[in-house]
Design an enzyme around this catalytic site. Structure first.
Site, PDB file in Angstrom:
ATOM      1  N   GLU A 285       0.834  -1.203   0.000  1.00 27.46           N
ATOM      2  CA  GLU A 285       0.000   0.000   0.000  1.00 27.46           C
ATOM      3  C   GLU A 285       0.869   1.253   0.000  1.00 27.46           C
ATOM      4  O   GLU A 285       2.082   1.192   0.216  1.00 27.46           O
ATOM      5  CB  GLU A 285      -0.904   0.004   1.232  1.00 27.46           C
ATOM      6  CG  GLU A 285      -0.127   0.002   2.541  1.00 27.46           C
ATOM      7  CD  GLU A 285      -0.911   0.578   3.708  1.00 27.46           C
ATOM      8  OE1 GLU A 285      -1.215   1.777   3.637  1.00 27.46           O
ATOM      9  OE2 GLU A 285      -1.177  -0.166   4.666  1.00 27.46           O
TER      10      GLU A 285
ATOM     11  N   LYS B  95      -4.849  -2.605  13.802  1.00 28.75           N
ATOM     12  CA  LYS B  95      -4.156  -1.558  14.567  1.00 28.75           C
ATOM     13  C   LYS B  95      -4.730  -1.520  15.987  1.00 28.75           C
ATOM     14  O   LYS B  95      -5.943  -1.532  16.181  1.00 28.75           O
ATOM     15  CB  LYS B  95      -4.307  -0.206  13.875  1.00 28.75           C
ATOM     16  CG  LYS B  95      -3.607  -0.147  12.528  1.00 28.75           C
ATOM     17  CD  LYS B  95      -3.731   1.221  11.886  1.00 28.75           C
ATOM     18  CE  LYS B  95      -3.016   1.262  10.540  1.00 28.75           C
ATOM     19  NZ  LYS B  95      -3.734   0.519   9.483  1.00 28.75           N
TER      20      LYS B  95
END
Length: 302
Positions: free
Chosen positions: A25, A159
């Site tokens: 990404e 996360k």
């Protein structure tokens, strides 16, 4: 799709030759890390993937094209430009049509990788259900993409700024297979420790590759999420990082920060308050994921 895809020659040859390619990404470059660490990290990730025998393909939106594989100039632009859009599924068509520069999130990188025929994607951590969901209904588009797009994602868990139990529950509801690589528990990004038990553990890339092949033969939709704990020597103290996260979440609430601005803000606050220690951990876990992702891609194409 040829009107929108701009695939680097090295990547195109590998795809056409059924060789291992690993997507990366670009939001982590433009929004996830400060300069110049972001450029260094991106180049090192690509080098790690090559060392394992695969071809890296960092993805971004530039000049009205989905670029699959970036050169040094592209990386520098992404790392330093001030007007880089954070592109999720809802933004992709707009950023392309307006010929803006855009960095791809986990969701959009999956979409673009699928369009190019890339089966594996390495990132730091996926998005998920945000804390305070009861008030905000904030759910990352990454979760829905995992449920519907056939790209296998290697990460260090979700996360840890997120609501992890709800994130796991959502993935289960959507039928996403979450594999713990050499772990029974969901890694928590900055830390290898977690109390959240996973349904599936696998200890070698051969077994994960066989799982992916079986899923494809069954025609099951969506990706497989391979969670890879940060190396123990790079893992942060759980109590310490949890306290920094709570502090950053409180700061975001007080400042009224919402939507896709939340994650970059929280990560930047944690870097600042940890005096750079969280950035070191973030870089270490990305490198660890790149190595595993490349090994898995090579094994798959055997």
């Amino acid at each position: 799709m040829n009107a929108f895809l701009d695939i680097k020659d090295e990547v195109l040859k590998a795809i056409e030759g059924n060789k291992a390619v690993v997507a990366l990404e670009s939001t982590i470059i433009s929004h996830g890390m400060p300069y110049p660490q972001n450029v260094e990290m991106a180049k090192n990730c690509e080098a790690i993937i090559r060392e394992q025998g695969a071809v890296p393909a960092t993805i971004a939106i530039m000049d009205g094209k989905i670029k699959i594989g970036l050169n040094d100039e592209d990386l520098q632009t992404l790392a330093t430009a001030k007007d880089v859009a954070k592109v999720s599924r809802r933004d992709l068509a707009q950023v392309l049509s307006e010929k803006k520069i855009g960095a791809t999130t986990v969701a959009t990188t999956m979409i673009c990788a699928k369009l190019a025929g890339i089966k594996f994607f390495v990132t730091g951590g996926i998005g998920g259900i945000h804390r305070g969901y009861e008030q905000t209904l904030d759910v990352s588009a990454d979760l829905e993409e995992l449920a519907q797009t056939d790209v296998n994602v290697i990460c260090a868990g979700a996360k840890s700024i997120l609501d992890l139990p709800r994130t796991l529950e959502y993935l289960e509801t959507k039928g996403v297979c979450v594999v713990g690589y050499k772990t029974d528990y969901l890694p928590q990004f900055f830390t290898a420790e977690s109390e959240y038990k996973l349904n599936t553990r696998m200890d070698c890339v051969e077994d994960i590759s066989a799982l992916i092949h079986t899923k494809e033969k069954l025609g099951l939709q969506g990706g497989i999420l391979i969670t890879n704990p940060i190396p123990k020597e790079d893992s942060m103290d759980k109590a310490y990082i949890d306290s920094l996260i709570l502090q950053a979440v409180k700061e975001a609430d007080e400042k009224g920060i919402k939507g896709k601005a939340v994650t970059p803000f929280l990560l930047a606050e944690i870097v600042k308050n940890s005096h750079g220690e969280s950035l070191k951990a973030n870089i270490a876990l990305v490198y660890n994921n790149a190595k595993l992702g490349a090994k898995l891609a090579v094994e798959y194409f055997k």
